[in-house]
Enzyme design. Sequence first.
Site, mmCIF file in Angstrom:
data_model
loop_
_atom_site.group_PDB
_atom_site.id
_atom_site.type_symbol
_atom_site.label_atom_id
_atom_site.label_comp_id
_atom_site.label_asym_id
_atom_site.label_seq_id
_atom_site.Cartn_x
_atom_site.Cartn_y
_atom_site.Cartn_z
ATOM 1 N N GLU A 204 18.453 30.830 68.353
ATOM 2 C CA GLU A 204 17.626 31.857 67.696
ATOM 3 C C GLU A 204 17.592 31.656 66.185
ATOM 4 O OE1 GLU A 204 19.136 35.650 69.161
ATOM 5 O OE2 GLU A 204 17.771 35.509 70.850
ATOM 6 N N GLU A 395 17.010 32.341 77.881
ATOM 7 C CA GLU A 395 17.674 33.649 77.760
ATOM 8 C C GLU A 395 16.689 34.739 78.096
ATOM 9 O OE1 GLU A 395 19.562 35.392 74.330
ATOM 10 O OE2 GLU A 395 20.474 33.487 73.856
HETATM 11 C C1 BG6 Z 1 20.381 37.057 71.975
HETATM 12 C C2 BG6 Z 1 21.591 36.241 71.609
HETATM 13 O O1 BG6 Z 1 19.769 37.492 70.825
HETATM 14 O O2 BG6 Z 1 20.579 38.277 72.591
HETATM 15 C C3 BG6 Z 1 22.802 36.500 72.467
HETATM 16 O O3 BG6 Z 1 21.288 34.867 71.601
HETATM 17 C C4 BG6 Z 1 22.928 37.995 72.746
HETATM 18 O O4 BG6 Z 1 23.919 35.972 71.830
HETATM 19 C C5 BG6 Z 1 21.675 38.456 73.464
HETATM 20 O O5 BG6 Z 1 24.056 38.335 73.466
HETATM 21 C C6 BG6 Z 1 21.695 39.903 73.847
HETATM 22 O O6 BG6 Z 1 21.988 40.705 72.740
HETATM 23 P P1 BG6 Z 1 23.193 41.715 72.761
HETATM 24 O O7 BG6 Z 1 23.326 42.187 71.362
HETATM 25 O O8 BG6 Z 1 22.787 42.791 73.691
HETATM 26 O O9 BG6 Z 1 24.376 40.957 73.237
#
Ligand code: BG6
Length: 497
Positions: A204, A395
């Site tokens: 990211e 993701e």
């Molecule tokens: C993404 C990141 O932005 O979101 C992860 O690459 C992160 O590291 C994921 O865990 C979800 O966000 P959060 O803050 O709910 O863990």
Amino acid sequence: MGFSKDFFWGGATASNQYEGGVFEGGAGLSTADCMTNGAHKVPRQVTFRMPDGSVDKLPLCFHSPVRDLPEGAQVCLVDDPDIYYPSHIASDFYHHYEEDIRLCAEEGFNCLRFSLKWSRIFPNGDDPEPNQEGIAYYRNVFECCKKYGIEPLVTLDHYENPLSLANRFNGFDSRYLVDQFVKYATTCFEAFDGLVKYYLTFNEINCIEFAPFVTAGLIHGNPQTVANATFHQFLASAKTVIAAHEYWPDLCIGMMLAAGPVYAYTCDPNDQLAALKANDSKYFYSDVQMLGFYPAYKLAEYEREGIKLPILPGDLETLEEGVCDFLSFSLYGSSVITTHDDDLEAGEGNGGGAGMVANPYLKTNAWGWATDPQTQRITLNELYNRYHCDLWCVESGIGWNDEFVDGTVHDDYRIDYMRANIQSMKDAVELDGIPLMGYLYWGCVDMVSNGEGEMAKRYGQIYVDADNYGQGTMKRYLKDSYHWYKKVIESNGEDLD
Ligand code: BG6
């Protein structure tokens, strides 16, 4: 025509949220290791020491406007019973990797995304020789993947940098980190040759604007240092790609963008323009990494703001030559922007941010993240029509305060979220002809949330018995979504019931 036969189905993780074992195997500390826990609307803090020996903490992470520690501050661990650092134990993958990889393989995964802790391989980030224990540990992980027929996808830098580099150089603000990163990356290429084929350089990369310490190790983040660090990360990524192409031609190196469309709240042209600019400020990063040059709109913005890029002779050619082999992205939902003060009353948008409002057509989870059933199709169209390159969703997921009852979690909400996402991806592939390499569900095994630093916001299909303070048996349990996703994978995305 559905998903390709060699489609990557699986899940994604990051070392600072999952691995633990921070003091084992000769690892050095990373920036993430000095971030305390937080909660919804309670930002995580970074602990530091001042030259006079006093210690303090400030919210230098996501969800906080603080970008700067006081002059002379050195980020460090503070020994205080009231301070808890979630990365130190996390989900203890360090001691559970065999079990987790096996459970994922039994779920049908043919791919798992991990990140490496740079300071496990080079404890200070720039040591003359790598830490062999760290390399051996990751080799064991990848050998285990091989045994279970799982292709690893490895992120070299996911929201943690060697602490020593942050303290000595203000992280990627310094050009010194460019060559150190390339040395680290090529050490990994050599050490994991034959075991890892797919790498991502920076997770990211566009999130540097929201959290310069988390993404790039900036203890002092202002518009100029952020621009420097961004330039240095681009350069480090490009040099890494060039080295891979020359010496390890079988490798595929991707960029990684935090995607998610920004919609205009109304058809007022001012709202439309605001949405276009908000989308450009995200695509700037993929423009550089996939097209190989700084776009005119960004250069104009820098000029208006008096920002100078630290370009040396040959750098622009390096960016041009070192474009990535594919574009990977994270995608959780979408957001909405308005230029009308009245509409701002409508509430907080996904992830907040200036001018962002809630989307009245979408539902949100307890953390305010909206589930958008069209987000994959819209994003895939936007990305493909802009770059015409291979795309990979690495993701996507939903955080929930799961209720653990009788050894499982009935997570219908997660199944609904995944079903909508996969259907939207399938529409992009089947109706719009977009080539897609794979889909990796975020946080397939429960882990600490990045934004909040708490375990309560769970994403997994595999439940981990640990609370917000790392207390629990660490035993793994299968949720309903595990069985559902297994069925989806078995049918290569055809059976979404
Ligand atoms: C993404 C990141 O932005 O979101 C992860 O690459 C992160 O590291 C994921 O865990 C979800 O966000 P959060 O803050 O709910 O863990």
